[in-house]
Design a protein around this motif. Structure first.
Motif, PDB file in Angstrom:
ATOM      1  N   ARG A  75       0.598  -1.064  -0.127  1.00 12.31           N
ATOM      2  CA  ARG A  75       0.047  -0.025  -0.020  1.00 12.31           C
ATOM      3  C   ARG A  75       0.710   1.198  -0.048  1.00 12.31           C
ATOM      4  NH1 ARG A  75      -3.487   2.595   4.421  1.00 12.31           N
ATOM      5  NH2 ARG A  75      -5.291   3.585   3.173  1.00 12.31           N
ATOM      6  N   SER A  76       2.104   1.257   0.800  1.00 10.17           N
ATOM      7  CA  SER A  76       2.865   2.394   0.809  1.00 10.17           C
ATOM      8  C   SER A  76       3.745   2.479  -0.099  1.00 10.17           C
ATOM      9  CB  SER A  76       3.410   2.432   2.385  1.00 10.17           C
ATOM     10  OG  SER A  76       4.235   1.591   2.530  1.00 10.17           O
ATOM     11  N   GLY A  77       4.264   1.504  -0.916  1.00  6.44           N
ATOM     12  CA  GLY A  77       5.418   1.235  -1.661  1.00  6.44           C
ATOM     13  C   GLY A  77       6.788   1.321  -1.135  1.00  6.44           C
ATOM     14  N   PHE A  78       6.819   1.118   0.168  1.00  4.38           N
ATOM     15  CA  PHE A  78       7.832   0.900   1.007  1.00  4.38           C
ATOM     16  C   PHE A  78       8.321  -0.291   1.434  1.00  4.38           C
ATOM     17  CE2 PHE A  78       7.184   5.477   1.563  1.00  4.38           C
ATOM     18  CZ  PHE A  78       8.516   5.959   1.493  1.00  4.38           C
ATOM     19  N   LYS A  79       7.504  -1.412   1.088  1.00  7.48           N
ATOM     20  CA  LYS A  79       7.757  -2.789   1.355  1.00  7.48           C
ATOM     21  C   LYS A  79       8.634  -3.367   0.336  1.00  7.48           C
ATOM     22  CE  LYS A  79       5.243  -7.062   1.976  1.00  7.48           C
ATOM     23  NZ  LYS A  79       4.042  -7.810   1.892  1.00  7.48           N
ATOM     24  N   PHE A  80       9.896  -3.273   0.671  1.00  9.67           N
ATOM     25  CA  PHE A  80      11.138  -3.845   0.033  1.00  9.67           C
ATOM     26  C   PHE A  80      11.385  -5.383   0.049  1.00  9.67           C
ATOM     27  CE2 PHE A  80      12.861   0.586   1.074  1.00  9.67           C
ATOM     28  CZ  PHE A  80      11.925   1.177   0.079  1.00  9.67           C
ATOM     29  N   SER A  81      10.404  -5.991  -0.744  1.00  7.32           N
ATOM     30  CA  SER A  81      10.251  -7.525  -0.460  1.00  7.32           C
ATOM     31  C   SER A  81      11.437  -7.969  -0.877  1.00  7.32           C
ATOM     32  CB  SER A  81       9.150  -8.029  -1.234  1.00  7.32           C
ATOM     33  OG  SER A  81       8.029  -7.414  -0.733  1.00  7.32           O
ATOM     34  N   GLY A  82      11.721  -9.363  -0.496  1.00 13.57           N
ATOM     35  CA  GLY A  82      12.811 -10.096  -0.795  1.00 13.57           C
ATOM     36  C   GLY A  82      12.287 -11.167  -1.935  1.00 13.57           C
ATOM     37  N   GLY A  83      13.043 -12.337  -1.916  1.00 15.29           N
ATOM     38  CA  GLY A  83      12.883 -13.216  -3.076  1.00 15.29           C
ATOM     39  C   GLY A  83      11.573 -13.771  -2.961  1.00 15.29           C
ATOM     40  N   SER A  84      10.830 -13.915  -1.952  1.00 11.96           N
ATOM     41  CA  SER A  84       9.558 -14.737  -1.876  1.00 11.96           C
ATOM     42  C   SER A  84       8.567 -14.009  -2.776  1.00 11.96           C
ATOM     43  CB  SER A  84       9.097 -15.051  -0.534  1.00 11.96           C
ATOM     44  OG  SER A  84       9.093 -13.622   0.012  1.00 11.96           O
ATOM     45  N   ALA A  85       8.736 -12.815  -2.939  1.00 10.29           N
ATOM     46  CA  ALA A  85       7.551 -12.105  -3.517  1.00 10.29           C
ATOM     47  C   ALA A  85       7.991 -11.787  -5.217  1.00 10.29           C
ATOM     48  CB  ALA A  85       7.454 -10.722  -2.935  1.00 10.29           C
ATOM     49  N   ILE A  86       9.504 -11.960  -5.584  1.00  9.21           N
ATOM     50  CA  ILE A  86       9.594 -11.642  -6.840  1.00  9.21           C
ATOM     51  C   ILE A  86       9.016 -13.194  -7.827  1.00  9.21           C
ATOM     52  CG2 ILE A  86      11.484 -11.748  -8.477  1.00  9.21           C
ATOM     53  CD1 ILE A  86      13.112 -10.085  -6.101  1.00  9.21           C
ATOM     54  N   MET A  87       8.669 -12.811  -8.828  1.00 13.85           N
ATOM     55  CA  MET A  87       7.798 -13.766  -9.704  1.00 13.85           C
ATOM     56  C   MET A  87       8.677 -14.219 -10.925  1.00 13.85           C
ATOM     57  SD  MET A  87       5.034 -14.117  -7.949  1.00 13.85           S
ATOM     58  CE  MET A  87       4.223 -15.092  -9.016  1.00 13.85           C
ATOM     59  N   GLY A  88       9.526 -13.402 -11.064  1.00 11.00           N
ATOM     60  CA  GLY A  88      10.390 -13.777 -12.500  1.00 11.00           C
ATOM     61  C   GLY A  88      11.288 -12.505 -12.755  1.00 11.00           C
ATOM     62  N   GLN A  89      11.617 -12.390 -14.168  1.00 17.38           N
ATOM     63  CA  GLN A  89      12.295 -11.179 -14.629  1.00 17.38           C
ATOM     64  C   GLN A  89      11.662 -10.642 -15.687  1.00 17.38           C
ATOM     65  OE1 GLN A  89      14.241 -14.492 -14.499  1.00 17.38           O
ATOM     66  NE2 GLN A  89      14.289 -13.884 -12.202  1.00 17.38           N
ATOM     67  N   SER A  90      11.519  -9.444 -15.946  1.00 16.12           N
ATOM     68  CA  SER A  90      11.309  -8.814 -17.300  1.00 16.12           C
ATOM     69  C   SER A  90      12.612  -7.952 -17.882  1.00 16.12           C
ATOM     70  CB  SER A  90      10.123  -7.516 -17.013  1.00 16.12           C
ATOM     71  OG  SER A  90       9.771  -6.939 -18.291  1.00 16.12           O
ATOM     72  N   ILE A  91      12.747  -8.598 -19.061  1.00 16.02           N
ATOM     73  CA  ILE A  91      13.890  -8.079 -19.633  1.00 16.02           C
ATOM     74  C   ILE A  91      13.870  -7.486 -21.060  1.00 16.02           C
ATOM     75  CG2 ILE A  91      16.257  -9.078 -20.480  1.00 16.02           C
ATOM     76  CD1 ILE A  91      15.711 -11.573 -18.869  1.00 16.02           C
ATOM     77  N   PRO A  92      13.830  -5.961 -21.084  1.00 17.81           N
ATOM     78  CA  PRO A  92      13.314  -5.389 -22.184  1.00 17.81           C
ATOM     79  C   PRO A  92      14.630  -4.929 -22.720  1.00 17.81           C
ATOM     80  CG  PRO A  92      13.278  -3.988 -20.534  1.00 17.81           C
ATOM     81  CD  PRO A  92      13.689  -5.238 -19.701  1.00 17.81           C
ATOM     82  N   ILE A  93      14.842  -4.490 -24.074  1.00 19.95           N
ATOM     83  CA  ILE A  93      15.804  -4.036 -24.902  1.00 19.95           C
ATOM     84  C   ILE A  93      15.307  -2.986 -25.836  1.00 19.95           C
ATOM     85  CG2 ILE A  93      16.068  -5.755 -26.562  1.00 19.95           C
ATOM     86  CD1 ILE A  93      19.097  -5.409 -26.540  1.00 19.95           C
ATOM     87  N   GLU A  94      15.907  -1.895 -26.035  1.00 19.03           N
ATOM     88  CA  GLU A  94      15.266  -0.711 -26.982  1.00 19.03           C
ATOM     89  C   GLU A  94      16.482  -0.194 -27.794  1.00 19.03           C
ATOM     90  OE1 GLU A  94      11.665   1.578 -25.943  1.00 19.03           O
ATOM     91  OE2 GLU A  94      13.564   3.179 -25.688  1.00 19.03           O
TER      92      GLU A  94
END
Length: 486
Positions: A265-284
């Motif tokens: 809700r606040s944006g200050f929750k700096f979660s660890g690996g348990s919340a990370i779902m994968g990677q987004s890898i863009p190139i431009e």
């Protein structure tokens, strides 16, 4: 939205305009967007004679409504600190009645807005750390969007709505950036939003509709693509092999439910690996030429792609490769998906003797998504920004944009099967019919009221709201206002 909430921003704007009568005009309406500075850094070629060592590019300095009392703001900037606070407000209302037969649809209006605080710090000036800067963005949002009243969930009539945590302060971004070789190489890392750097343009928020303002909606077709106001951990590298070209690539780490108030809700929750779902890898890759005898006709041409390694559900097949609308089993999961985009803008006319922001610019683009997991198979848009065509109003602008979205075939087929089987309650995406395609056209006129204050009366027309032919065309009137407070 209550009538009080609708009245207050309009009354505030009128009061500010009255108090400021006679001030100098300057700011354009999109400059108050909190990610404007980031998109400008992508869209600006190297200087004709760039330096060779580490150097922090100058921060944007839009004219503000509040004067620089006692020179405090100038002193802070001279010492490497840039603080920007702005308010953006968007009022929209449907002037046509909604499609009959749906008790939740109604004719009405809504108001949405945000207060944004941006803090840039040049650590070269502060402590002599050459080429290093930090950037932080905070927001406080309020309101909702009118398009849901007539059944549309694709092209939001107000780009500012929800997602901000509904708290006094919501952290959007906080990251550091090192600029090397006179700006030829920039390396950034921290809490970032992917769509502030990729598939973005400082021109997009001349408009209100969320199909373009912020970023083209199809390029962030699911909630694992980091976009304002949700920041995630990420790192990005941008190189400029020549004055007018750049290449950038990044890795972002999407988090579970990053847009849900219940999760962060606040944006200050700096979660660890348990919340990370994968990677987004863009190139431009981008080309940013400046045409004309005096190099005043700037253009931007970019092509990009993204690999997303977050598990996403198939929009047609179940876990056994059969139509999920028939078996009612869990959808097949895909651990890899992709998106691609081509976007361009080109100034074609610059009036002689007018400010650099004046002139006519054409804008267009095309986005293509993985058909297995997408809601929007593709999106295209085309329009123009015509600033200063009235000689006595060089900072006013007449803007037009048309956007078309094609719904993925698997989505349409699944919804058709559900309806054939009398299972309308199972339709995804808030649909009340088969989703196939949708178009939105928008036109507005930006009025520079005074220094740091602008308002843009706006008209939008929705064809096939929510991508459904069973919903009648909707006409929406409203306005967008910005106040660059300081």
């Amino acid at each position: 939205m209550t009538s009080g909430l609708v009245r207050r921003p309009a009354a505030l704007l009128i009061g500010i305009a009255a108090l400021s009568c006679g001030s100098a005009y300057a700011q354009t309406i999109q400059e108050a967007e909190p990610t404007y500075d980031a998109s400008v850094r992508v869209a600006k070629p190297l200087p004709a004679t760039p330096l060779s060592g580490p150097v922090v590019p100058p921060f944007e300095n839009p004219p503000a409504f509040v004067p620089d009392f006692f020179g405090v703001r100038a002193w802070l900037r001279a010492h490497g600190i840039a603080l920007l606070v702005s308010n953006t407000n968007e009022f929209t209302g449907a002037v046509t009645r909604p499609t009959p037969g749906f008790r939740n649809y109604r004719q009405g209006a809504s108001n949405a807005g945000q207060i944004s605080t941006v803090l840039h710090m040049n650590w070269d000036k502060l402590i002599g750390l050459r080429g290093f800067a930090t950037h932080a963005v905070f927001t406080s949002r309020y309101g909702t969007t009118a398009n849901r009243m007539f059944g549309d969930w694709l092209g939001h009539a107000s780009e500012i709505y929800g997602g901000g945590g509904n708290v006094v302060v919501h952290l959007v971004m906080a990251y550091g950036e090192e600029n090397l070789f006179g700006g030829r190489l920039a390396i950034a890392g921290g809490r970032m939003t992917e769509m502030s750097d990729f598939s973005n343009s400082p021109l997009f928020c001349n408009f209100i509709n969320n199909s373009l303002c912020g970023r083209p909606r199809a390029v962030s077709d699911n909630d694992y693509i980091g976009r304002y106001p949700a920041g995630v951990w990420g790192t990005r590298v941008r190189g400029r092999p020549s004055r007018y070209t750049y290449i950038q690539a990044a890795v972002y780490f999407p988090e579970k439910s990053m847009f849900a108030n219940a999760y962060n809700r606040s944006g200050f929750k700096f979660s660890g690996g348990s919340a990370i779902m994968g990677q987004s890898i863009p190139i431009e890759l981008g080309w940013e030429p400046e045409f004309g005898a005096k190099h005043k006709l700037a253009g931007h041409y970019k092509i990009g792609a993204r690999l997303l390694t977050v598990p996403l559900s198939d929009n047609y097949y179940d876990i056994n490769g059969l139509p999920l609308s028939v078996t009612r089993k869990k959808a097949m999961q895909h651990s890899r998906s992709w998106s691609a985009w081509f976007e361009t803008d080109q100034k074609i006319w610059q009036p002689q003797g007018a400010p650099a922001s004046s002139g006519t610019t054409l804008i267009g683009g095309f986005i293509l998504n993985d058909p297995r997991v997408a809601l929007r198979r593709w999106e295209t848009y085309f329009g123009f920004i015509n600033r200063g065509f009235i000689r006595s109003r060089p900072h006013d602008a007449l803007n037009f944009i048309g956007m078309y979205e094609k719904i993925a075939g698997g989505v349409s087929a699944t919804e058709a099967n559900y309806l054939d089987e009398g299972a309308a309650r199972l339709l995804p995406n808030h649909a009340t019919g088969v989703q196939k395609n949708a178009a939105v056209f928008e036109v507005n006129y930006q009025i520079q009221v005074t220094r740091g204050v602008a308002i843009a009366p706006d008209y939008q027309i929705f064809f096939n709201p929510n991508g459904q032919k069973n919903l009648r065309t909707a006409h929406v009137l409203g306005f967008k206002s910005t106040v660059q407070i300081f």
